[in-house]
Design an enzyme around this catalytic site. Structure first.
Site, PDB file in Angstrom:
ATOM      1  N   ASP A  81      -5.964 -10.084  -1.928  1.00  0.00           N
ATOM      2  CA  ASP A  81      -6.315  -9.793  -0.539  1.00  0.00           C
ATOM      3  C   ASP A  81      -7.150 -10.902   0.085  1.00  0.00           C
ATOM      4  O   ASP A  81      -7.061 -11.156   1.291  1.00  0.00           O
ATOM      5  CB  ASP A  81      -7.076  -8.467  -0.454  1.00  0.00           C
ATOM      6  CG  ASP A  81      -6.141  -7.273  -0.531  1.00  0.00           C
ATOM      7  OD1 ASP A  81      -5.029  -7.427  -1.067  1.00  0.00           O
ATOM      8  OD2 ASP A  81      -6.524  -6.185  -0.069  1.00  0.00           O
ATOM      9  N   ASP A 123      -7.187  -5.114  -5.789  1.00  0.00           N
ATOM     10  CA  ASP A 123      -7.299  -4.107  -4.737  1.00  0.00           C
ATOM     11  C   ASP A 123      -6.196  -3.056  -4.686  1.00  0.00           C
ATOM     12  O   ASP A 123      -6.467  -1.869  -4.624  1.00  0.00           O
ATOM     13  CB  ASP A 123      -7.372  -4.797  -3.381  1.00  0.00           C
ATOM     14  CG  ASP A 123      -8.662  -5.582  -3.209  1.00  0.00           C
ATOM     15  OD1 ASP A 123      -9.177  -6.085  -4.217  1.00  0.00           O
ATOM     16  OD2 ASP A 123      -9.137  -5.703  -2.087  1.00  0.00           O
ATOM     17  N   LYS A 124      -4.929  -3.466  -4.642  1.00  0.00           N
ATOM     18  CA  LYS A 124      -3.845  -2.498  -4.480  1.00  0.00           C
ATOM     19  C   LYS A 124      -3.164  -2.170  -5.797  1.00  0.00           C
ATOM     20  O   LYS A 124      -2.331  -1.267  -5.854  1.00  0.00           O
ATOM     21  CB  LYS A 124      -2.795  -3.021  -3.488  1.00  0.00           C
ATOM     22  CG  LYS A 124      -3.370  -3.402  -2.136  1.00  0.00           C
ATOM     23  CD  LYS A 124      -4.162  -2.266  -1.520  1.00  0.00           C
ATOM     24  CE  LYS A 124      -4.928  -2.719  -0.295  1.00  0.00           C
ATOM     25  NZ  LYS A 124      -5.956  -3.730  -0.554  1.00  0.00           N
ATOM     26  N   CYS A 195     -13.419  -9.727  -7.761  1.00  0.00           N
ATOM     27  CA  CYS A 195     -14.583 -10.277  -7.060  1.00  0.00           C
ATOM     28  C   CYS A 195     -15.846  -9.474  -7.363  1.00  0.00           C
ATOM     29  O   CYS A 195     -15.817  -8.257  -7.457  1.00  0.00           O
ATOM     30  CB  CYS A 195     -14.319 -10.340  -5.571  1.00  0.00           C
ATOM     31  SG  CYS A 195     -12.985 -11.487  -5.148  1.00  0.00           S
ATOM     32  N   GLU A 492      -6.852  -5.729   6.677  1.00  0.00           N
ATOM     33  CA  GLU A 492      -8.297  -5.718   6.493  1.00  0.00           C
ATOM     34  C   GLU A 492      -8.941  -6.636   7.525  1.00  0.00           C
ATOM     35  O   GLU A 492      -8.392  -7.679   7.877  1.00  0.00           O
ATOM     36  CB  GLU A 492      -8.666  -6.177   5.085  1.00  0.00           C
ATOM     37  CG  GLU A 492      -8.302  -5.162   4.026  1.00  0.00           C
ATOM     38  CD  GLU A 492      -8.762  -5.568   2.637  1.00  0.00           C
ATOM     39  OE1 GLU A 492      -9.143  -6.751   2.459  1.00  0.00           O
ATOM     40  OE2 GLU A 492      -8.737  -4.724   1.731  1.00  0.00           O
ATOM     41  N   SER A 518     -12.160  -4.935   4.368  1.00  0.00           N
ATOM     42  CA  SER A 518     -12.292  -5.386   2.993  1.00  0.00           C
ATOM     43  C   SER A 518     -13.471  -4.675   2.350  1.00  0.00           C
ATOM     44  O   SER A 518     -14.430  -4.289   3.025  1.00  0.00           O
ATOM     45  CB  SER A 518     -12.530  -6.896   2.970  1.00  0.00           C
ATOM     46  OG  SER A 518     -13.044  -7.310   1.730  1.00  0.00           O
TER      47      SER A 518
END
Length: 618
Positions: A81, A123-124, A195, A492, A518
């Protein structure tokens, strides 16, 4: 007794052809009859959170084989992302969640696998695999790649912790020199892993622990630490045990839907609120609950957010703490243990690794055990401080744990940051089905905020306006037609919020969108406005200069326009016919793949899940 699913393609004379193909993959006579375990890996060289996963699937596979199973690995896609942020690539991020869920379902069902190990991280990917696990309802264990170490740079007389958001903010600040931007860029993301803050990836990996689908330490142990290898090995052994318990012992309680009950989803949301997780987790928990057939809605999230305290603030809410600090304080179990002491979780829900969540807390809570215990050893695993893309490459340990529950990384209820949690659901005439704000990242001075609406029909237009100094203190930036349908893909909005910070407006402005944020976003950033503009939501009726009132303590957001005026605006919009509820002046190329996504998706209040009835013939 349930039969092994794999016998569909491995047993009987008529399956000779299928067995011939299985033999061509390396299976022998001795393997037929063993549970076939699918390993859904997500290795890619595009994403730092996944760049170190190349060998993880085979590491798990060897352990599965030792435990008496047959392992078969496949891969899913994974989008970064952060790299996709701020351009057309972000349109693909949320839709990739559904593709990942579909691909796991396709592979597992097409090949009749008996059980599943999900190797996710970013993320996904974790949400997509979680949705697939709920659909399939076969034994599953999640194990993620782990968090990135926090970046560190000498800044004046102090060592400053960094992450990718710092790189974005500093780069947009004209007062920061090119040399300092370069220093931040080179230091912000030092290792492999997701992250380093409480962004979406780490939030979701923490929530798999709370749901009972991953092992203790999964959400917080850094990717580089040698101890993380044991999580992968344990996952391999555990999944074979779970498969045998289900198929040979008729144990249905260890299936995903037996573990991820409504009470488990409430536990996960309570954790999310307590740790100030990413607002995206709301979207993904709603979607996973939908796939599981669990009646878990925005109203439940609203109820939980009002009653659960905020016990931890981690980047981006503060730069003092990152995931490595959460780990030192006892990890996810440490936060759950404080919620348990406050009577705010369901102890009796099952997990893949313990008879109950309560039993897991008793075993792994560092506050219940002394120096030299297994929990203390696990949670003293520290960052190595060396830039690397290699997993398990260091074995540093903290000399002590952070057990300060008054002023440490994890607090107890008596010393909570606030007695209502780090996420809140707001309702009002501009978001009748709700919107989400990460209160853990909002300065107390702007918990109540009234401002002038500044309307933008796309994220790109908003960014241009912010960078051109068109936004001033007291403005409320409204970015619409960026929801699941309107984007499509629900982009985002990290760049707009980062640029507001760089302009010194982080505590002087608000942002409202039917898109999302985000996990790296902080400030008065309100997303997921539902219904979205493209679905006829009132956010599409707001006009330049309207007054918007935000009241987080009372969970209210209000467009200060009379019902009569809103009705007039709605009638005028509907009169546009085919051009109604579409962004003015926006030119955006939308591929057939994204148009297909837009045709079937729903607004954020349902998790942006697919609703095929929208395209099925009536």
């Amino acid at each position: 007794m349930p039969q092994y699913r794999s016998r569909t393609s491995t047993a009987g004379r008529n399956m000779a052809g299928a067995r011939a193909l299985w033999r061509a993959t390396g299976m022998t006579d001795a393997d037929f009859g063993k549970p076939i375990i699918a390993i859904a890996n997500s290795f890619t060289q595009f994403v730092p959170g996944h760049v170190h996963l190349q060998n993880m699937g085979q590491l798990v596979a060897r352990e599965i084989e030792k435990a008496g199973g047959v392992a078969k690995e496949f891969n899913t896609i994974a989008i970064d992302d952060g790299i996709a942020m701020g351009h057309g690539g972000m349109l693909y991020s949320l839709p990739s969640r559904d593709l990942i869920a579909d691909s796991v379902e396709y592979m597992v069902n097409a090949h009749c696998a008996d059980a599943l190990v999900c190797i996710s991280n970013c993320d996904k990917i974790t949400p997509g695999m979680l949705m697939a696990a709920m659909r399939l309802n076969i034994p599953v264990v999640f194990v993620s790649g782990g968090p990135m170490e926090a970046g560190k740079v000498q800044w004046g007389n102090e060592v400053r912790k960094l992450d990718l958001v710092d790189a974005m903010v500093e780069a947009a600040n004209s007062a920061v020199s090119d040399a300092d931007v370069d220093r931040v860029e080179r230091s912000a993301c030092p290792t492999c892993g997701s992250c380093s803050g409480m962004f979406t990836a780490n939030s979701m990996n923490c929530l798999t622990e709370a749901l009972g689908l991953s092992l203790p330490g999964n959400g917080s142990l850094v990717a580089t630490h040698a101890d993380r290898k044991e999580l992968f090995l344990k996952a391999g052994r555990l999944i074979v045990e779970l498969a045998k318990r289900h198929y040979e012992g008729e144990d249905y309680s260890i299936l995903p839907r037996g573990i991820a009950t409504k009470q488990a989803f409430e536990n996960a949301m309570s954790l999310d609120v307590a740790m100030g997780g990413s607002t995206n987790t709301v979207l993904h928990l709603l979607a996973a609950a939908s796939e599981a057939g669990v009646d878990f809605k925005m109203a439940d999230i609203d109820r939980i957010s009002r009653g659960v305290p905020c016990l931890s603030k981690v980047a981006p809410a503060t730069q003092k703490y990152h995931m490595e600090d959460v780990h030192r304080a006892g990890g996810v179990i440490g936060i759950l243990a404080e919620l348990d002491r406050a009577g705010l979780i369901h102890r009796d829900v099952a997990t893949v690794h313990s008879p109950s969540l309560g039993a897991a807390i008793e075993q792994w809570d560092v506050m219940r055990h002394g120096e030299g215990s297994e929990p203390h050893r696990l949670f003293r695993a520290a960052p190595g401080g060396v830039a690397t893309t290699i997993a398990f490459s260091q074995s540093m340990r903290y000399p002590t744990l952070d057990d300060d529950r008054a002023d440490g990384c994890i607090r107890d209820q008596a010393h909570a940051y606030s007695q209502d949690g780090g996420l809140a659901v707001l309702y009002g005439n501009i978001a009748e089905r709700g919107c989400i704000v990460k209160t853990a990242g909002v300065d107390e001075s702007i918990l109540k905020f009234t401002g002038r609406a500044r309307i933008f029909e796309s994220q790109d237009a908003a960014v241009e306006g912010i960078l051109a100094d068109q936004i001033v203190a007291g403005d409320i930036v409204i970015i619409r037609y960026e929801g699941p349908k309107g984007g499509p893909g629900m982009q985002e909005m990290l760049y707009p919020t980062s640029y507001l910070k760089s302009k010194g407006l982080g505590k002087a402005c608000a942002l409202l969108t039917d898109g999302r944020f985000s996990g790296g976003t902080s400030g008065l950033s309100i997303g997921h406005a539902s219904p979205e503009a493209a679905e006829g939501g009132a956010i599409g009726l707001a006009q330049e200069g309207d007054t918007v009132e935000i009241d987080i303590p009372n969970r209210r957001i209000h467009l200060a326009v009379s019902d009569e005026e809103l009705a007039k605006r709605r009638a005028a919009m509907e009169a546009k016919g085919r051009d109604a509820w579409k962004p003015l002046g926006r030119e955006r190329v939308v591929s057939p793949a994204l148009r297909a996504y837009a045709a079937m998706t729903t607004s954020a209040d349902t998790g942006a899940v697919r609703d095929v009835s929208q395209v099925e013939r009536k």
